[in-house]
Design an enzyme around this catalytic site. Structure first.
Site, PDB file in Angstrom:
ATOM      1  N   ARG A 104     -19.199  83.593  -2.281  1.00 18.04           N
ATOM      2  CA  ARG A 104     -19.292  84.126  -0.917  1.00 18.04           C
ATOM      3  C   ARG A 104     -17.930  84.329  -0.253  1.00 18.04           C
ATOM      4  NH1 ARG A 104     -23.616  80.452   2.002  1.00 18.04           N
ATOM      5  NH2 ARG A 104     -22.241  78.967   1.025  1.00 18.04           N
ATOM      6  N   LYS A 117     -25.100  72.009 -16.075  1.00 22.98           N
ATOM      7  CA  LYS A 117     -25.981  70.887 -15.815  1.00 22.98           C
ATOM      8  C   LYS A 117     -25.967  70.583 -14.318  1.00 22.98           C
ATOM      9  CE  LYS A 117     -24.754  66.783 -15.618  1.00 22.98           C
ATOM     10  NZ  LYS A 117     -24.130  65.482 -15.413  1.00 22.98           N
ATOM     11  N   HIS A 145     -21.399  69.386 -21.914  1.00 19.44           N
ATOM     12  CA  HIS A 145     -20.003  69.417 -22.382  1.00 19.44           C
ATOM     13  C   HIS A 145     -19.733  68.374 -23.471  1.00 19.44           C
ATOM     14  CE1 HIS A 145     -19.407  66.192 -19.386  1.00 19.44           C
ATOM     15  NE2 HIS A 145     -18.293  65.889 -20.025  1.00 19.44           N
ATOM     16  N   LYS A 164     -17.129  68.328 -27.363  1.00 23.14           N
ATOM     17  CA  LYS A 164     -16.082  67.367 -27.741  1.00 23.14           C
ATOM     18  C   LYS A 164     -15.893  67.418 -29.256  1.00 23.14           C
ATOM     19  CE  LYS A 164     -17.014  64.214 -23.852  1.00 23.14           C
ATOM     20  NZ  LYS A 164     -15.864  64.303 -22.976  1.00 23.14           N
ATOM     21  N   GLU A 172     -17.741  54.079 -18.225  1.00 24.29           N
ATOM     22  CA  GLU A 172     -16.771  54.762 -17.354  1.00 24.29           C
ATOM     23  C   GLU A 172     -16.140  53.750 -16.416  1.00 24.29           C
ATOM     24  OE1 GLU A 172     -17.727  59.026 -16.314  1.00 24.29           O
ATOM     25  OE2 GLU A 172     -19.616  58.009 -15.926  1.00 24.29           O
ATOM     26  N   ASP A 174     -28.035  61.264 -14.860  1.00 24.94           N
ATOM     27  CA  ASP A 174     -26.662  61.766 -14.926  1.00 24.94           C
ATOM     28  C   ASP A 174     -26.061  61.675 -16.333  1.00 24.94           C
ATOM     29  OD1 ASP A 174     -24.298  62.733 -13.480  1.00 24.94           O
ATOM     30  OD2 ASP A 174     -23.422  60.772 -13.931  1.00 24.94           O
ATOM     31  N   HIS A 234     -26.073  63.689 -21.966  1.00 26.14           N
ATOM     32  CA  HIS A 234     -24.980  63.340 -22.881  1.00 26.14           C
ATOM     33  C   HIS A 234     -25.369  62.279 -23.926  1.00 26.14           C
ATOM     34  CE1 HIS A 234     -22.990  65.622 -19.898  1.00 26.14           C
ATOM     35  NE2 HIS A 234     -22.693  64.649 -19.069  1.00 26.14           N
ATOM     36  N   LYS A 260     -21.058  53.139 -14.522  1.00 17.85           N
ATOM     37  CA  LYS A 260     -19.809  53.401 -13.792  1.00 17.85           C
ATOM     38  C   LYS A 260     -19.182  52.055 -13.459  1.00 17.85           C
ATOM     39  CE  LYS A 260     -20.573  57.928 -12.507  1.00 17.85           C
ATOM     40  NZ  LYS A 260     -19.993  58.881 -13.416  1.00 17.85           N
TER      41      LYS A 260
END
Ligand code: BG6
Length: 479
Positions: free
Chosen positions: A43, A147, A177, A181, A215, A234, A239, A329
């Site tokens: 936009r 995703k 993704h 890898k 992570e 997530d 993944h 996480k």
């Protein structure tokens, strides 16, 4: 063949951080098909020149030491911009007109990369169709969907059907993704490019498999999105399941998109469905301390930032071999690894008494960072009686001093070449949701197992360690 890549969501973060740097690196390395142009659509009201200027700044930042002004100048000549709103059909007519101007009467393959908010995926496909932009009578037309692909089975199915009204399945590229890898692709080479691993790759020799995606980061500025999603949506549905499929699949007959994806989807279809009491014992949930104070997170949020799950794959190869999957996480370190833990030798000659008890043989596939593969085995302590110690064969996956390419490079190159092997198929995405949905539902019900909090920079809740120990196994917690 000339190509045009149209990026919807051109002013977004993914475009500047990943897509343009990946296309530029492919260009630098001579890997973009000749005469590839990029057309940004969003936009914001930019001219070609203004968008190029913005991308010059962001690409310099994200490409780092590999950026060079001369090659960027050459590449950026092929970057164009068309302002428009995905929600306005007339703007797609405008886009069609702009593409005609840029492409002239060449036969062109086009890729439409939808990198917008997920709520707009369906509309993007629909408006592309209405404007005649999906018609592939004069060159291929492919659509790439970022995703998340749906938020559950129902929404994923709906999205598949909506996209399917405009594009055939072979035109649709659903990105994950993790499949881009290098080290994930290397699992297939490890398994099918060698003859020493595959004979052991089954229930006769393997005790269990662990897949960890740890992570260090907290949710940070993504609280709004993350709190509605949680770690199962997530990280697991996409993944981690991709890693599990590549690890557990049968050898495909050929390395092409149908054969590879046929075998992958069979793995998901063989995952044992859970019912009733299974949900209580199937895993451990956790939330890091302080999560509920993150911006965008509800003060009484029930969302998991950590999960460990045990799945069974009911087929000949994997009967009785549990797959332990874990992600979170705010953990001790960033590491993604697959650990294949082998059974003990059938008869132990050494160990006990003054001999050291042997540890299990393990094959550790280190996806990131420190990409590589280690084999853990026992060897004799030199100049001692028959004492043993754990030893390691250590392979480092490097590309001769240069850094490994970002996943998007490989994936964008494959889309341009029309190879969908490393993209998720509709049945794959739906089967993955069919496994995750009942677990999420059970974990949101009054009978859900307790939520465990865990300190930042740990390996998750202690309950996860105890849960593993209850099955006489241990997590391989090595960074
Ligand atoms: C994304 C998730 O898909 O993958 C993020 O939305 C996560 O929450 C990221 O951090 C992890 O990707 P990688 O490549 O850094 O392991």
């Amino acid at each position: 063949m000339a190509h045009t890549m149209v990026i919807f969501g051109a002013s977004g973060d993914l475009t500047s951080r990943k897509l343009i740097p990946a296309l530029y690196r492919l260009f630098q390395r001579g890997r973009l098909p000749a005469d590839t142009r990029v057309v940004g659509f969003s936009r914001s009201d930019y001219s070609d020149e203004q968008w190029r200027e913005q991308l010059t700044a962001t690409t310099t930042k994200y490409v780092g030491k590999d950026f060079d002004a001369q090659s960027w100048k050459e590449f950026s000549k092929f970057i164009h911009y068309c302002s428009g709103d995905i929600q306005t059909p007339a703007d797609f007519e405008k886009l069609a007109h702009r593409l005609e101007q840029l492409e002239g009467d060449q036969t062109i393959d086009r890729v439409y990369y939808v990198a917008t908010m997920p709520q707009l995926y369906e509309m993007a496909a629909q408006h592309l169709g209405q404007a005649g932009l999906a018609d592939d009578s004069s060159g291929a037309r492919r659509i790439v969907i970022e995703k998340p692909f749906g938020t559950d089975l129902k929404t994923a199915r709906h999205l598949n059907q909506a996209i399917g009204k405009v594009f055939r399945e072979d035109q649709v590229y659903r990105i994950d993704h993790y499949l881009g890898k290098e080290t994930v692709q290397n699992i297939m080479v490890l398994r099918y490019g060698n003859s020493i691993f595959e004979p052991l790759w089954n229930r006769n020799y393997i005790d269990h498999v662990q897949i960890t995606v740890a992570e260090e980061v907290v949710v940070g500025r993504r609280g709004d999105y993350y709190d509605g999603s949680g770690v199962l949506r997530d990280m697991f549905q996409n993944h981690i399941f991709q890693l599990m499929m590549v690890t557990a699949m049968e050898p495909p007959v050929k390395f092409n998109s149908d054969s590879v994806r046929d075998e992958k989807v069979k793995v998901l279809k063989a995952v044992r469905p859970m019912k009733g009491a299974d949900f209580a014992d199937c895993g451990v949930r956790g939330q890091y301390e302080g999560y509920r104070k993150e911006v965008g997170v509800a003060p009484d949020s029930p969302t998991e930032t950590f999960a460990a799950l045990k799945l069974h794959i009911d087929n000949w190869r994997w009967q009785g071999v549990p797959f332990y999957l874990r992600s979170g996480k705010a953990l001790s370190c960033r590491t993604t690894q697959i650990v294949i833990e082998f059974k003990e030798p059938p008869h132990l000659l050494f160990g006990g008494g003054k001999h050291t008890a042997p540890q299990a043989n393990r094959l550790v596939i280190q996806i990131q960072p420190a990409e590589g593969i280690q084999i853990h085995f026992q060897s004799k302590v030199p100049d001692a009686d028959m004492s043993m110690r754990q030893s390691e064969l250590d392979f480092r996956f490097d590309s001769g001093g240069t850094s490994l390419p970002d996943s998007y490079q490989r994936l964008l190159q494959d889309v341009l070449m029309g190879d969908a092997s490393l993209f998720a198929r509709s049945d794959e995405v739906e089967s993955a949701w069919a496994i995750i949905d009942p677990i999420i539902a059970a974990w949101r019900s009054p009978a859900a197992p307790a939520m465990n909090s865990y300190p930042i920079e740990s390996w998750g809740p202690e309950a996860s360690t105890h849960w593993m120990q209850d099955s006489e196994r241990n997590w391989f917690d090595v960074c």
